[in-house]
Design a protein around this motif. Structure first.
Motif, PDB file in Angstrom:
ATOM      1  N   VAL A 159       0.841  -1.189   0.000  1.00  0.00           N
ATOM      2  CA  VAL A 159       0.000   0.000   0.000  1.00  0.00           C
ATOM      3  C   VAL A 159       0.880   1.243   0.000  1.00  0.00           C
ATOM      4  CG1 VAL A 159      -1.799   1.258   1.252  1.00  0.00           C
ATOM      5  CG2 VAL A 159      -1.763  -1.244   1.271  1.00  0.00           C
ATOM      6  N   ALA A 160       0.482   2.241  -0.792  1.00  0.00           N
ATOM      7  CA  ALA A 160       1.216   3.501  -0.813  1.00  0.00           C
ATOM      8  C   ALA A 160       0.228   4.640  -0.585  1.00  0.00           C
ATOM      9  CB  ALA A 160       1.927   3.683  -2.153  1.00  0.00           C
TER      10      ALA A 160
ATOM     11  N   GLN B 165      -5.297   6.100   0.049  1.00  0.00           N
ATOM     12  CA  GLN B 165      -4.459   4.914   0.154  1.00  0.00           C
ATOM     13  C   GLN B 165      -4.637   4.053  -1.094  1.00  0.00           C
ATOM     14  OE1 GLN B 165      -4.807   2.921   3.902  1.00  0.00           O
ATOM     15  NE2 GLN B 165      -5.059   4.831   5.033  1.00  0.00           N
TER      16      GLN B 165
ATOM     17  N   ARG C  61      -9.360   1.006   0.573  1.00  0.00           N
ATOM     18  CA  ARG C  61     -10.447   0.952   1.544  1.00  0.00           C
ATOM     19  C   ARG C  61     -11.490  -0.073   1.112  1.00  0.00           C
ATOM     20  NH1 ARG C  61     -15.420   3.300   2.242  1.00  0.00           N
ATOM     21  NH2 ARG C  61     -16.023   3.707   4.413  1.00  0.00           N
TER      22      ARG C  61
ATOM     23  N   ALA D 176     -12.585  -0.564   6.521  1.00  0.00           N
ATOM     24  CA  ALA D 176     -11.183  -0.637   6.963  1.00  0.00           C
ATOM     25  C   ALA D 176     -10.258  -0.603   5.742  1.00  0.00           C
ATOM     26  CB  ALA D 176     -10.960  -1.908   7.767  1.00  0.00           C
ATOM     27  N   ASN D 177      -9.062  -0.115   5.950  1.00  0.00           N
ATOM     28  CA  ASN D 177      -8.100   0.009   4.840  1.00  0.00           C
ATOM     29  C   ASN D 177      -7.279  -1.273   4.735  1.00  0.00           C
ATOM     30  OD1 ASN D 177      -8.857   2.704   4.223  1.00  0.00           O
ATOM     31  ND2 ASN D 177      -7.753   3.353   6.062  1.00  0.00           N
ATOM     32  N   VAL D 178      -7.814  -2.278   4.079  1.00  0.00           N
ATOM     33  CA  VAL D 178      -7.207  -3.608   4.121  1.00  0.00           C
ATOM     34  C   VAL D 178      -7.065  -4.300   2.769  1.00  0.00           C
ATOM     35  CG1 VAL D 178      -8.001  -4.067   6.472  1.00  0.00           C
ATOM     36  CG2 VAL D 178      -9.463  -4.692   4.565  1.00  0.00           C
TER      37      VAL D 178
ATOM     38  N   ARG E 152      -3.999  -6.096   1.601  1.00  0.00           N
ATOM     39  CA  ARG E 152      -3.547  -7.287   2.298  1.00  0.00           C
ATOM     40  C   ARG E 152      -4.393  -8.510   1.932  1.00  0.00           C
ATOM     41  NH1 ARG E 152      -3.565  -4.790   8.127  1.00  0.00           N
ATOM     42  NH2 ARG E 152      -4.409  -2.886   7.192  1.00  0.00           N
TER      43      ARG E 152
ATOM     44  N   PRO F  71      -9.634  -9.251   2.710  1.00  0.00           N
ATOM     45  CA  PRO F  71      -9.271 -10.197   3.764  1.00  0.00           C
ATOM     46  C   PRO F  71     -10.295 -10.273   4.893  1.00  0.00           C
ATOM     47  CG  PRO F  71      -7.893  -8.229   3.891  1.00  0.00           C
ATOM     48  CD  PRO F  71      -8.725  -8.106   2.651  1.00  0.00           C
ATOM     49  N   LEU F  72     -11.208  -9.312   5.001  1.00  0.00           N
ATOM     50  CA  LEU F  72     -12.134  -9.376   6.134  1.00  0.00           C
ATOM     51  C   LEU F  72     -13.375 -10.197   5.815  1.00  0.00           C
ATOM     52  CD1 LEU F  72     -11.788  -5.837   7.699  1.00  0.00           C
ATOM     53  CD2 LEU F  72     -11.416  -7.994   8.879  1.00  0.00           C
TER      54      LEU F  72
ATOM     55  N   THR G 173       2.958  -0.290   6.704  1.00  0.00           N
ATOM     56  CA  THR G 173       1.599   0.163   6.424  1.00  0.00           C
ATOM     57  C   THR G 173       1.580   0.849   5.066  1.00  0.00           C
ATOM     58  OG1 THR G 173       1.110   0.346   8.762  1.00  0.00           O
ATOM     59  CG2 THR G 173      -0.300   1.594   7.272  1.00  0.00           C
TER      60      THR G 173
ATOM     61  N   VAL H 160       4.346   1.864   1.799  1.00  0.00           N
ATOM     62  CA  VAL H 160       5.720   1.715   1.327  1.00  0.00           C
ATOM     63  C   VAL H 160       6.395   3.063   1.116  1.00  0.00           C
ATOM     64  CG1 VAL H 160       5.474  -0.571   0.301  1.00  0.00           C
ATOM     65  CG2 VAL H 160       4.866   1.454  -1.039  1.00  0.00           C
ATOM     66  N   ASN H 161       5.594   4.139   1.058  1.00  0.00           N
ATOM     67  CA  ASN H 161       6.217   5.438   0.789  1.00  0.00           C
ATOM     68  C   ASN H 161       5.998   6.428   1.932  1.00  0.00           C
ATOM     69  OD1 ASN H 161       3.510   5.723   0.434  1.00  0.00           O
ATOM     70  ND2 ASN H 161       3.631   6.915  -1.452  1.00  0.00           N
TER      71      ASN H 161
ATOM     72  N   ASP I 274      -1.794   4.148   9.607  1.00  0.00           N
ATOM     73  CA  ASP I 274      -3.028   4.407   8.883  1.00  0.00           C
ATOM     74  C   ASP I 274      -3.814   5.498   9.611  1.00  0.00           C
ATOM     75  OD1 ASP I 274      -5.541   4.422   7.831  1.00  0.00           O
ATOM     76  OD2 ASP I 274      -5.707   2.238   7.673  1.00  0.00           O
TER      77      ASP I 274
END
Ligand SMILES: Cc1cc2nc3c(=O)[nH]c(=O)nc-3n(C[C@H](O)[C@H](O)[C@H](O)COP(=O)(O)OP(=O)(O)OC[C@H]3O[C@@H](n4cnc5c(N)ncnc54)[C@H](O)[C@@H]3O)c2cc1C
Ligand code: SF4
Ligand code: SF4
Ligand code: FES
Lengths: 125, 852
Positions: free
Chosen positions: A31-32, A38, A59, A65-67, A70, A85-86, B814, B816-817, B822
């Motif tokens: 994530v960047a 995000q 998101r 959630a910001n997941v 992942r 993932p949730l 969380t 990379v940059n 979060d």
């Protein structure tokens, strides 16, 4: 608006560097931050149709959630997808649409590797 | 009528109202190619395009307007429908065949009214602003949310279906919720007195106060709260806000003013072909009155929309024949169901009742005067009876010899209706009017995938209530046609997990790509096969799961070796074998938790769970834990979790063996074993069984002569007692049997199958299992043991492994940059610890911060 779209499009897009190729994890996500948004980046170096890179919103619309970054990358019924993932719903990496719930959708950005830089396109005024 | 309705090109069709039914009508029209014949204009008074009103309350549970929308943003434009959002139709000019809006006039050839209904607010003096809220639209909910800011108590006027749902919403906003009902019971329309009483008991248990027999006479300024409601009986109640949910009224003003016939109890009168008293004007959904009835549910509205779309296209269509108003729902977490003639209003109807006042469960079965058929039912507390009863009622299925068995608690032989007992006409999905016959047609046409079936018939895509029945009927029909119900893992592997396990072992396959190339289809894999294969590879070869080729296979919990919680943060559980921990380690654990401000809780498995760590904090946290002598607890994996133990003979006056010692041996032996599902152990020091070993996958209980072994128990959703497997074993034999048992399970179980379900599915049952493990009937014993030994020898703490390798740690960022965490993760303090802020509490932040 419409008649200018051709030239406007070229001018109104800027490529922003997010990170480098070394930051990516093969066949998985990272994530960047793009200002306050995000962005989840998924890298498939050995995909049959050539190396692939996708940038989608991190998101998860269901949980808030910001997941998304992942989740697990997969290939379902002809589409590359990411499973949240949730609650495990799937989003198509190409356009962010959700396989199970049409009302959910992730934002997507054009993304490219230029040399070793990962860049996404954003609209400018 | 109207078979000559074929539309002429370029007629204009105007639809007033973009609610659920109006939208469904547009969707049905586009499917039928209507846009080639009609210019379609849709006027919607609300700002938002049609959204799912049925799930409106989820707006307070974190869903936003966009995710509730009934279609994607560009749907109308894409199909060439002219959409006018936020534009109310003010008048219908039937003379000129035009509708008048704030934007001007729009001519029509045909007009559809789908204006729905509005909440009825009784005329009570003083009701205004926050004392006159309603619960129908997204804007209404925004108003309630705003009013709830800083409020402590909220009152709902009306104890019907929607009122109770609104009460739940107030509760979720953190208010003390009260329901004031005029009638002597809750849900007077659907429930009989005993059902109402059971529901009241349940709901009060949840902390919602219920006031029955109360009519509000006026609302005045309050003393302790903003308002005071004075009731006609002299009582009063103070509150900060009032939401009216005293019933709905059809939105028929447009029709009324245009001179269309309007029913006595409201609603634009329609005939069975949805036509109003003006042949060019139709009405559907909640604004329409058919034979004096208005239908306040989405299924009948959808039926009307669907049939009207056919009719407008000149296709054969079905006339309206009324609708079943049976409902089942979960109100505040309490099951409530009502079918057909719930009040036994049919002359001569007889009832069976089951009333469990201890658990506030109530069921009533209403049968026809001759006692042969179900004509109605009331359910409170348990809706598992609903599907079967509804099928009996809708399809006139003959009652069993003992009708009462249909509502008695399970386990007394209630004859659940199998899929084959249903006639072809049985409705499976009422939202989209899909019968069993329609499902059979799809199967006959070659459909073998549930997803395809849903796409083709739309069954299960409305309220979702029919999903279980749909799946059951579908699978039954498949097997009936000799189609083997597909047991493939997923679209990438036409094998079961057991088969893949065999292939991996026999061929010595060590990577997912190799397995996919040799035995699978397509590429990449998916979130079903990747973790399943990852687990098989780990069970067989026990390589570190942090290896680059294994990382993309894992669920997020395995990838990051921690358990993801609802806000995207992780919880961390170090191993505390047998539940034994030194004071120093306990202090070290506390110090880490304190340093990172982690919410700390003792788990049921005798260890300590630390919540609220962000991804980038995990390596630091684990670095400190490992320095303090901890290792990973595998709480994130489908693997051995804990071995719970009592203190045994070391301390306990009854103990006959050292149960802690044995627990340590077992936990250290099997830690790190990956399996189809999680595995839990328990070891008790005597038959008093303080460690609850009989509720575990593997239970060990001390005897005077050694150990008794129990297997295949579990707690969780469907608890099962473990079965006694062997008695009075010495240490070596005990361990040998457990080695074999676990490896046999790992080898033969399905994906995500616990030992209990696996054991129940074993042909030959417990005796067969004993034969394999104890008598070595398959001559597998030595192989199973050596496979286990390989896993044990290769054990390495996954966190220690990851911390050694900067390459692997790269993933634990969380962003990379950016170094930050979060920014959307927010916590509040509760009972002196942090916990995640819930979406609906965003407005509570100031309060919570004050409390810090
Ligand atoms: C909280 C809640 C929970 C519910 N739960 C369930 C459930 O579990 N199961 C179930 O079956 N049903 C449920 N319902 C009922 C269900 O939502 C309705 O039956 C359904 O929405 C009716 O659809 P409709 O299109 O007829 O009306 P609506 O959805 O009300 O749509 C009518 C639309 O027309 C617009 N309109 C009105 N007048 C004009 C005008 N003059 N010009 C332009 N636009 C106009 C309105 O603004 C509105 O957007 C629930 C309702 C609520 C409020
Ligand atoms: S199981 Fe037996 S030994 Fe263990 S604590 Fe209980 S009584 Fe004591
Ligand atoms: S029972 Fe388990 S799954 Fe359910 S809320 Fe508790 S921890 Fe979560
Ligand atoms: S009954 Fe509502 S989706 Fe099937």
């Amino acid at each position: 608006m419409i008649e200018h779209s051709q030239s406007a499009e070229q001018q109104s897009v800027a490529w922003r560097v997010l990170c480098t190729r070394q930051d990516l994890v093969a066949n998985s996500g990272v994530v960047a931050l793009l200002d306050n948004t995000q962005v989840a980046l998924f890298h498939l170096p050995q995909y049959s149709e050539g190396e692939q890179l996708f940038a989608v919103e991190n998101r998860d619309p269901k949980s808030g959630a910001n997941v998304i970054g992942r989740g697990i990358v997969g290939y379902i019924k002809g589409d590359l997808v990411i499973a949240s993932p949730l609650y495990k719903q799937h989003f198509r990496l190409v356009d962010g649409s959700c396989v199970e719930y049409p009302e959910q959708r992730l934002r997507v950005w054009p993304v490219r590797l230029s040399d070793d830089r990962v860049e996404v396109a954003i609209a400018t005024e | 009528m109207n078979s000559n309705m074929t539309p002429i090109n370029n007629q204009t069709l105007v639809i007033i109202g973009n609610g659920m039914v109006g939208h469904h009508c547009v969707e049905q029209l586009t499917e039928r190619g209507a846009l080639a014949h009609y210019q379609v204009h849709v006027f919607g008074e609300e700002r938002q395009r049609a959204y799912d009103r049925v799930h409106l309350s989820e707006y307070f549970g974190g869903r936003d307007a966009e995710s509730l929308a009934m279609c994607e943003a560009g749907f109308y434009e894409q199909h060439g429908v002219h959409m006018h959002l936020g534009v109310a139709v003010l008048e219908i000019d039937r003379e000129r065949k035009e509708v008048v809006t704030s934007e001007g006039r729009q001519a029509y050839d045909r007009l559809v009214l789908a204006t729905g209904s509005y909440p009825f607010v009784p005329p009570i003096a003083g009701a205004d602003g926050n004392s006159r809220l309603v619960y129908r639209t997204l804007d209404d909910l925004d108003a309630i949310r705003a009013a709830a800011k800083g409020a402590r108590r909220g009152v709902i006027v009306g104890g019907g279906l929607l009122g109770l749902e609104a009460a739940n919403a107030l509760k979720s906003l953190g208010l003390e919720a009260h329901v004031v009902e005029f009638a002597p019971r809750l849900m007077p329309v659907q429930l009989d007195p005993d059902g109402g009483a059971a529901l009241k008991a349940r709901i009060e248990e949840l902390g919602v106060r219920v006031h029955l027999n109360r009519a509000t006479s006026e609302i005045v300024a309050g003393e302790e709260y903003a308002y005071r409601m004075n009731f006609s009986d002299g009582e009063s109640l103070e509150t900060d806000l009032i939401v009216f949910s005293a019933g709905i009224r059809p939105q028929d003003a447009l029709g009324h003013n245009a001179g269309l016939n309007v029913a006595e109890r409201g609603g634009v009168v329609i005939d069975s072909d949805y036509q109003t008293s003006d042949p060019d004007i139709f009405a559907i959904g909640e604004c329409a009155s058919w034979k004096g009835n208005v239908f306040g549910l989405v299924a009948p509205g959808y039926t009307m929309a669907r049939n009207l779309a056919s009719l407008l296209m000149g296709e054969p269509h079905e006339s309206f024949i009324g609708a079943d108003m049976s409902t089942k729902l979960k109100l505040l977490g309490v099951d409530v169901g009502s079918i057909g003639d719930a009040h036994a209003a049919t002359p001569g109807a007889k009832s069976y009742r089951f009333n469990d006042e201890v658990n506030s469960s109530y069921r009533r079965l209403v049968v026809s005067p001759d006692g042969s058929q179900v004509i109605g039912a009331v359910l409170v507390g348990d809706n598992s009876f609903y599907d079967t009863l509804l099928q009996y009622a809708q399809n006139g299925i003959k009652l069993p010899a003992d009708p009462a068995s249909l509502i008695l608690p399970a386990g007394e032989g209630a004859p659940a209706l199998g899929a084959d007992a249903l006639p072809d006409t049985a409705t499976i999905c009422s939202c989209h009017n899909v019968s069993k016959g329609a499902v059979c047609c799809q199967v006959d046409a070659g459909c073998v995938d549930l997803g395809d079936l849903k796409a083709a018939t739309k069954a299960g895509t409305g309220c979702g209530g029919c999903s279980a029945l749909l799946k059951q009927v579908f699978e039954h029909e498949l097997s009936a046609r000799g189609v083997e119900v597909d047991k493939s893992l997923c679209e990438h592997f036409a094998h079961t997990r057991q088969e893949l396990y065999g292939i991996v072992r026999v061929e010595g396959i060590i990577s997912f790509d190799e397995l996919l190339t040799k035995h699978g289809y397509g590429q990449i894999g998916c979130d079903i096969c990747k973790p399943a294969v990852g687990s098989i590879l780990a069970s067989c070869w026990n390589q570190p799961i942090t290896a680059p080729s294994l990382v993309p296979l894992q669920d997020t919990n395995d990838t990051f070796m921690a358990n993801m919680q609802n806000n995207g943060t992780y919880s961390v559980v170090p191993r505390i074998a047998g539940g034994e921990i030194t004071p120093d380690k306990l202090i070290a654990l506390g110090a880490v938790a304190k340093k990172y401000d982690l919410y700390t809780k003792i788990t049921g498995g005798q260890r300590i769970d630390l919540f609220g760590a962000e991804l980038h904090q995990l390596p630091d946290i684990w670095g400190e834990l490992i320095d303090a002598g901890f290792e990973t607890g595998h709480a994130y994996g489908k693997s051995l979790r804990t071995v719970k133990s009592c203190v045994g003979s070391t301390w306990c006056r009854y103990g006959v063996q050292d149960s802690v010692g044995m627990a340590l041996v077992l936990e250290n032996r099997y830690k790190g074993l990956r399996s189809p599902h999680k595995i839990k152990f328990g070891v008790s020091g005597c038959t008093r069984e303080c460690a609850e070993a009989q509720s575990k996958d593997v239970g060990v209980i001390a005897t005077e002569n050694g150990w008794n072994l129990y297997v295949a128990g579990n707690g969780g959703m469907r608890p099962r007692h473990a079965e006694l497997f062997a008695t009075d074993l010495d240490d070596q034999t005990l361990i040998r049997y457990i080695d074999r048992f676990l490896m046999f399970y790992v080898r033969t179980a399905d994906r995500l199958q616990r030992t209990s379900v696996w054991r129940e599915g074993l042909e030959g049952g417990l005796d067969y299992l004993k034969d394999v493990i104890i008598n070595d009937s398959l001559a597998l014993g030595a192989e199973l043991e050596s496979q286990m030994q390989l896993v044990i020898d290769r054990y390495e703490c996954e966190w220690a492994n990851a911390l050694k390798d900067p390459e692997k740690l790269k993933r634990f960022r969380t962003f990379v940059n950016d170094e930050r965490g979060d920014p959307d993760i927010k916590f509040v303090k509760e009972r002196e610890q942090r916990r995640p802020l819930q979406a609906h509490e965003l407005n509570l932040i100031p309060l919570a911060e004050e409390a810090l």
